[in-house]
Design a protein around this motif. Structure first.
Motif, short mmCIF file in Angstrom:
data_model
loop_
_atom_site.label_atom_id
_atom_site.label_comp_id
_atom_site.label_asym_id
_atom_site.label_seq_id
_atom_site.Cartn_x
_atom_site.Cartn_y
_atom_site.Cartn_z
N VAL A 64 -0.14 0.46 3.66
CA VAL A 64 0.89 0.69 4.67
C VAL A 64 1.93 1.67 4.15
O VAL A 64 2.14 1.81 2.94
CB VAL A 64 1.60 -0.62 5.07
N GLN A 65 2.58 2.35 5.10
CA GLN A 65 3.78 3.11 4.75
C GLN A 65 4.95 2.13 4.69
O GLN A 65 4.89 1.02 5.24
CB GLN A 65 4.02 4.22 5.78
N PRO A 66 6.05 2.50 4.05
CA PRO A 66 7.11 1.52 3.76
C PRO A 66 7.89 1.02 4.96
O PRO A 66 8.63 0.04 4.83
CB PRO A 66 8.03 2.27 2.78
N ALA A 67 7.75 1.65 6.14
CA ALA A 67 8.51 1.18 7.30
C ALA A 67 7.69 0.28 8.22
O ALA A 67 8.14 -0.05 9.32
CB ALA A 67 9.07 2.36 8.09
N VAL A 68 6.51 -0.14 7.79
CA VAL A 68 5.73 -1.10 8.57
C VAL A 68 6.44 -2.45 8.51
O VAL A 68 6.87 -2.90 7.44
CB VAL A 68 4.29 -1.21 8.03
N VAL A 69 6.56 -3.11 9.66
CA VAL A 69 7.26 -4.39 9.76
C VAL A 69 6.28 -5.54 9.50
O VAL A 69 5.13 -5.52 9.98
CB VAL A 69 7.91 -4.55 11.15
N LEU A 70 6.71 -6.52 8.75
CA LEU A 70 5.85 -7.62 8.33
C LEU A 70 5.16 -8.31 9.51
O LEU A 70 3.93 -8.44 9.53
CB LEU A 70 6.66 -8.64 7.52
N PHE A 125 8.12 6.43 8.79
CA PHE A 125 7.09 5.97 7.85
C PHE A 125 6.53 4.63 8.29
O PHE A 125 6.65 3.62 7.60
CB PHE A 125 7.67 5.90 6.43
N THR A 126 5.91 4.61 9.46
CA THR A 126 5.53 3.37 10.14
C THR A 126 4.02 3.16 10.27
O THR A 126 3.58 2.29 11.00
CB THR A 126 6.15 3.34 11.55
N GLU A 127 3.24 3.92 9.55
CA GLU A 127 1.79 3.92 9.75
C GLU A 127 1.08 2.87 8.90
O GLU A 127 1.39 2.71 7.72
CB GLU A 127 1.23 5.31 9.43
N ILE A 128 0.14 2.17 9.52
CA ILE A 128 -0.82 1.37 8.77
C ILE A 128 -1.96 2.31 8.42
O ILE A 128 -2.73 2.73 9.28
CB ILE A 128 -1.31 0.16 9.59
N TYR A 185 16.63 11.10 8.16
CA TYR A 185 15.41 10.40 8.56
C TYR A 185 14.21 11.30 8.24
O TYR A 185 13.75 12.05 9.10
CB TYR A 185 15.44 10.07 10.05
N PRO A 186 13.69 11.27 7.01
CA PRO A 186 12.57 12.14 6.67
C PRO A 186 11.33 11.79 7.50
O PRO A 186 11.07 10.63 7.79
CB PRO A 186 12.33 11.85 5.19
N LYS A 187 10.57 12.83 7.87
CA LYS A 187 9.41 12.63 8.72
C LYS A 187 8.12 12.48 7.92
O LYS A 187 7.14 11.93 8.42
CB LYS A 187 9.26 13.79 9.70
N ASN A 188 8.11 12.99 6.69
CA ASN A 188 6.87 12.96 5.90
C ASN A 188 7.20 13.11 4.42
O ASN A 188 8.38 13.23 4.04
CB ASN A 188 5.93 14.08 6.36
N ILE A 189 6.17 13.13 3.60
CA ILE A 189 6.36 13.22 2.15
C ILE A 189 6.99 14.55 1.76
O ILE A 189 7.80 14.61 0.83
CB ILE A 189 5.03 12.99 1.42
N ASN A 190 6.63 15.61 2.46
CA ASN A 190 7.22 16.92 2.14
C ASN A 190 8.73 16.91 2.33
O ASN A 190 9.47 17.49 1.53
CB ASN A 190 6.58 18.02 2.98
N CYS A 212 11.88 -7.06 9.06
CA CYS A 212 11.92 -6.53 7.70
C CYS A 212 10.71 -5.64 7.44
O CYS A 212 9.62 -5.86 7.97
CB CYS A 212 12.01 -7.64 6.66
N MET A 213 10.93 -4.62 6.62
CA MET A 213 9.90 -3.61 6.36
C MET A 213 9.43 -3.72 4.91
O MET A 213 10.17 -4.13 4.02
CB MET A 213 10.47 -2.22 6.64
N PHE A 214 8.19 -3.27 4.68
CA PHE A 214 7.59 -3.48 3.37
C PHE A 214 8.29 -2.68 2.27
O PHE A 214 8.28 -3.09 1.12
CB PHE A 214 6.10 -3.17 3.41
#
Length: 977
Positions: free
Chosen positions: A103-109, A88-91, A41-46, A133-135
């Motif tokens: 959006v980050q890819p885990a934002v839910v529609l 990865f849930t941030e708008i 479960y990565p926390k960020n881009i790094n 579902c996530m983007f």
């Protein structure tokens, strides 16, 4: 990251992690299985860069995972599962004026649309899994949704994408001018290489001709076969067009095989007109539906969806979907759900009138109910449950996702369906038909048994023949679910071998080491390999305490989970399933993780006691037995029941822990304490003794232990001469006789509520008898001591079977106790008592249900109650929401003239019987409470009454907010005039 050190010393093919259920068995792609190495479960881009660099160096596959969009095996593989759903849930940015959002890819529609809709905007493509579902997944398979007639697909609304390439470098894809494109060609890095590669491919005249001739019909709104190079070709770089070149169009639908998406810029559109209606056209044959669809399309609807009889029948078996069948009349073979939107009802009515006239004149349809406004959500909820309810079909033959995503031009659909049905007839197969008929994409699910060799071979045969048929009609093999493992090997049939080789060249250029989700779209394994079930796999039979015969045993009960991910809803969306997932967002705490883990170990275990498994115990541990899955899971996977059965067999090998015994036998403890209740209460209130006791038995020190009442309900009833069998005086007048179930919680801890229940009914003209019974057995059920619960159930059924019938109901105060008669007892008692248990179940009601029904019958006059004003906020009990409903409670509480009720949109309170007392569960219990319930109560004015039917709920509310909640009975008793 520590995980990499472990991976360096891994044994080939062997899992080093203990969390097996997170890796394999809790996936959207329920048909496929692999042996991954780990879930990260990565926390960020790094973190992502580190993962990609490690995978690149080790030539180790990365399988990206979000949630709720894939059905074709996209998220299984034998490398690292990289799950972005947790962090990865941030708008990132919302630009109202320019109508876009980043959006980050885990934002839910649905969660995004809740925010954007406040500004009159929304993201149009509405997948049926929109509430989870996530983007990232929506981009991955270019999700569409039921309104794709109007809004198209995710690709159509994707403006830009940021991501990481296979060498770990950051990249952004967006609209490019010709000049900007030329500058990209000069870059001396991987980004430059992929631009040069696509330029070489799409500039070649022969390639251009092949792509235009071989790719699916451009008129098909839903087409996802292969990489979308046909769209890139029609840009100003390669064609006489003003369309800008944008690699985002290629990433959409690429299933994580080309880059790892970290940020998505999306186009938003204005909310649709305020007025809407759905016409549910009832049809006698499927052929009528295919042709009536063409008539409906002429009237420019916003959506047309189909449900056939098989799927409609399946909705009868789900508690939740039964509520949404209100518009169905008779037994239609198919229903077309046709939605219209406009600024006025008159406009919609006029269009519907003309459409209905044309259909009737063509002999299509026998019933045309119109559902308006907010009620249309129930229609669409019924349709969206389609995938889930199909698992309710009994037996090993299931409607399989094999050709369920084919799309053709709608005008060709009737002819295509005629030939498809000839394929089915050739192999004597039946099929389920549903979903997006308006866009030419019907979800077609032949019934196959994938546990047999013949079924597995037929699985591929049907896929192959359908692929050839799709090519004949110039259609797309995938409309929205993607190619994945299921359709990848047939892509050359659809787009031609030369074009397929171009796709392989693109994949090689973008991902030279083949680390990004290998085996999807190109170089796909044979589609009927690595399936969930091994060929001729035995479906084992297990001796159980609960009766699972209606589904063919406990293993098939677990197999009902198809991975549709309804259990991944957040508290923002609402509902109750699954509280521990809502609090942790950890996949292992979903309903599907529990069902699939149990299924896997029961299937493969060679132990004498296959339930003797610590990993099953671990994944079941945070199940609160709230029962929400029984109703909210479209497949009706009752994990509370599965957990209880598992625990009993697990205890057979490991013994029953002391705390478990104490909790299960709490009624015996309370009975003993009730001899000297003041002494008992002094001890539990004494801080020193109480802390010592809680520490000794493993309770959280922060919890208060419930005290005992000085008078038990049994003793009260005996003094009032209303206990058990009561002689009826000829001169007595009353409305009817009711038996009040004397549950163990009311009897000892909440006696005042029981007394008020008796007095309330008596003052309203009812003859009340407090039943002679033993405890309900709820504590034994929740702790998995089923053999004891079975004895209690049989005792209660035997005691009450001769007293309770239609005119003399059994009513109860504590939902978790009284609902055992409706829920568990019929599946728990021995065969000789089953009929009696079922009869009792029919005539057993929550107090609130009985009260609301009597209101409807006119037996309770308003004049009996105060006309003072009172506002009430109601928290519904989990099991009441699942097995029954909170509507009767709202009817009851709002019955006094000036009483108003607002139900708190909370799920589980978090206490769940003993769960919230246990020290290892205390924190998560409070976290669940803090999701919705506690904040709602804390912002509620003091003069507003808080109501909760469950004794555990009231305790949790007190501990979490300091407010005292009242049972609905107490509020109505106080309201008596």
């Amino acid at each position: 990251m520590e995980i990499f050190e472990k991976l360096k010393y891994k044994i080939e093919g062997e899992l080093f992690t203990d969390n097996l259920h997170q890796i394999i068995y809790a996936t959207d792609a329920s048909a496929y299985r692999e042996k991954p190495l780990a879930v990260i479960y990565p926390k960020n881009i790094n973190d992502l860069k580190e993962i990609i660099n490690f995978a690149h160096a080790e030539k180790m596959p990365i399988i990206p995972r979000a949630a709720g969009t894939s059905l074709a095996g996209q998220v299984v593989g034998n490398g690292l599962i990289v799950d972005i759903s947790l962090h990865f849930t941030e708008i990132i940015e919302f630009n109202v004026e320019q109508k876009w959002v980043k959006v980050q890819p885990a934002v839910v529609l649905d969660e995004l649309n809740k925010i954007t809709s406040k500004q009159g905007l929304f993201f149009g493509p509405e997948a049926s899994t929109a509430n989870r579902c996530m983007f990232g997944g929506m981009v991955g398979n270019n999700a569409c949704g039921l309104h794709s007639l109007v809004y198209g697909s995710t690709r159509d609304h994707t403006l830009a994408i940021k991501g990481l390439l296979s060498d770990g470098s950051e990249v952004e894809f967006k609209d490019l001018t010709k000049t900007e494109f030329a500058e990209k060609l000069k870059l001396q890095n991987l980004e430059g290489e992929i631009y040069r590669n696509i330029y070489k491919i799409l500039s070649h005249p022969e390639n251009q001709e092949n792509i235009r001739n071989q790719y699916p019909d451009k008129e098909i709104k839903r087409r996802n076969t292969g990489y979308a190079i046909d769209l890139l070709l029609e840009t100003e770089i390669f064609s006489e067009t003003s369309q800008k070149f944008n690699f985002s169009k290629l990433i959409a639908g690429s299933e994580g095989t080309l880059c790892f998406v970290t940020e998505i810029k999306l186009n938003l559109i204005p909310l649709p007109p305020k007025e809407k209606a759905v016409v549910a056209v009832h049809l006698n044959t499927l052929q009528e539906a295919f042709r009536a669809n063409l008539i409906a399309l002429k009237y420019k609807p916003s959506a047309i969806e189909l449900m056939d009889k098989t799927i409609l029948d399946c909705t009868k078996g789900s508690i939740e979907t039964r509520k949404n069948r209100f518009f169905i009349e008779g037994e239609p073979t198919a229903i077309l759900m046709i939605e219209f939107v406009a600024n006025t009802k008159e406009e919609i009515s006029e269009v519907i009138k003309h459409m209905e006239t044309e259909m009737v004149n063509s002999d299509f349809g026998y019933h045309f109910p119109i559902v308006w406004g907010a009620e249309t959500k129930k229609v669409w909820d019924l349709r969206k449950a389609g995938l889930g309810v199909l698992s309710n079909i009994p037996g090993d033959e299931k409607p399989e996702s094999v050709v369920e995503d084919t799309a053709v031009n709608p005008a060709k659909l009737p002819d295509y369906m005629e030939e498809f049905q000839q394929i089915l007839a050739k192999y004597n197969l039946s099929c389920v038909y549903h979903a997006h008929i308006g866009t030419g994409e019907l979800h077609l699910r032949p019934l196959l048994n994938l546990k047999t060799k013949e079924g597995v071979e037929l699985f591929r045969t049907v896929a192959l023949e359908t692929a050839k048929l799709i090519k004949k009609y110039n259609g797309s093999l995938s409309g929205e679910h993607g190619d994945g493992r299921l359709r990848g090997e047939f892509i050359p049939i659809i787009i031609g071998e030369k074009n397929y080789q171009l796709l392989k060249e693109i994949k090689k250029t973008w991902d030279s080491e083949n680390i990004f989700n290998p085996g999807k779209i190109v170089d796909t394994p044979r589609m009927n390999t690595n399936l969930r079930y091994e060929i001729n796999q035995e479906t084992k039979d297990f001796k159980t305490i609960f009766d699972f015969s209606d589904v063919g045993g406990i293993l098939r009960a677990a197999e009902k989970c198809n991975g549709s991910a309804d259990c991944r809803k957040s508290h923002i969306i609402g509902g109750t399933m699954c509280p521990s997932y809502m609090a942790t967002r950890d996949e292992k705490n979903t309903t599907r993780a529990r069902a699939n883990t149990l299924r896997e170990f029961l299937t493969r275990s060679t132990k004498k006691n296959p339930f003797d498994n610590s990993e099953i115990y671990e994944v079941m541990d945070l199940c609160l037995s709230c029962k929400a899955c029984k109703s909210e899971c479209p497949s009706g996977v009752d994990v509370a029941k599965l957990k209880a059965e598992f625990l009993q067999h697990y205890y057979d090998s490991h013994g029953i822990p002391l705390r478990t015994r104490l909790i299960a036998n709490i009624t015996k403890v309370n009975k003993l304490g009730s001899v000297l209740p003041s002494v008992f209460n002094w001890f539990v209130r004494n801080k020193s003794f109480s802390n010592f006791l809680k520490k000794s038995i493993g309770f959280a020190k922060e919890r208060s232990i419930p005290t005992l009442q000085k008078l038990t309900l049994t003793n009260f009833a005996k003094k009032q001469k209303i206990y058990n069998e009561v002689e009826i005086n000829e001169n007595e007048t009353f409305i009817k006789i009711v038996y009040l179930f004397n549950d163990e919680f009311t009897n000892y801890n909440d006696t005042e509520i029981g007394i008020k229940a008796v007095e309330l009914l008596q003052k309203l003209g009812y003859k009340v008898i407090v039943s002679k019974n033993v405890e309900s057995g709820r504590t034994y059920l929740s702790k998995g001591m089923l053999r004891k619960a079975k004895k209690i159930a049989e005792k209660n059924v035997d005691l009450l079977k001769n007293f309770i019938w239609e005119d003399v109901p059994l009513i109860g105060i504590e939902p978790s106790a009284i609902l055992t008669f409706r829920d568990e007892y019929p599946e728990l008692v021995q065969e000789e008592l089953k009929h009696a248990a079922q009869n009792l179940a029919k005539n057993t009601f929550l107090f609130d249900e009985f009260f609301a029904n009597e209101i409807e019958l006119g037996n309770i006059p308003k004049e009996k109650f105060t006309d003072k004003q009172l506002k009430i906020k109601l928290h519904g009990h989990c099991q009441q929401k699942s097995v029954a409903s909170t509507n009767p409670t709202k009817i009851m509480l709002s019955f006094p003239e000036n009483y108003s009720v607002e139900e708190i949109q909370s799920g589980c309170c978090g206490m769940a019987g003993s769960f919230g007392y246990e020290k290892e569960h205390y924190d998560i219990s409070m976290k669940i409470g803090n999701l919705v319930l506690f904040p709602e109560i804390e912002k509620t004015a003091k003069e507003v009454e808080i109501s909760a039917s469950g004794t555990s709920c009231r305790h949790q509310i007190k501990d979490g907010t300091g407010r005292l909640a009242k049972h609905s009975i107490e509020i109505l008793w106080e309201a008596l005039a």
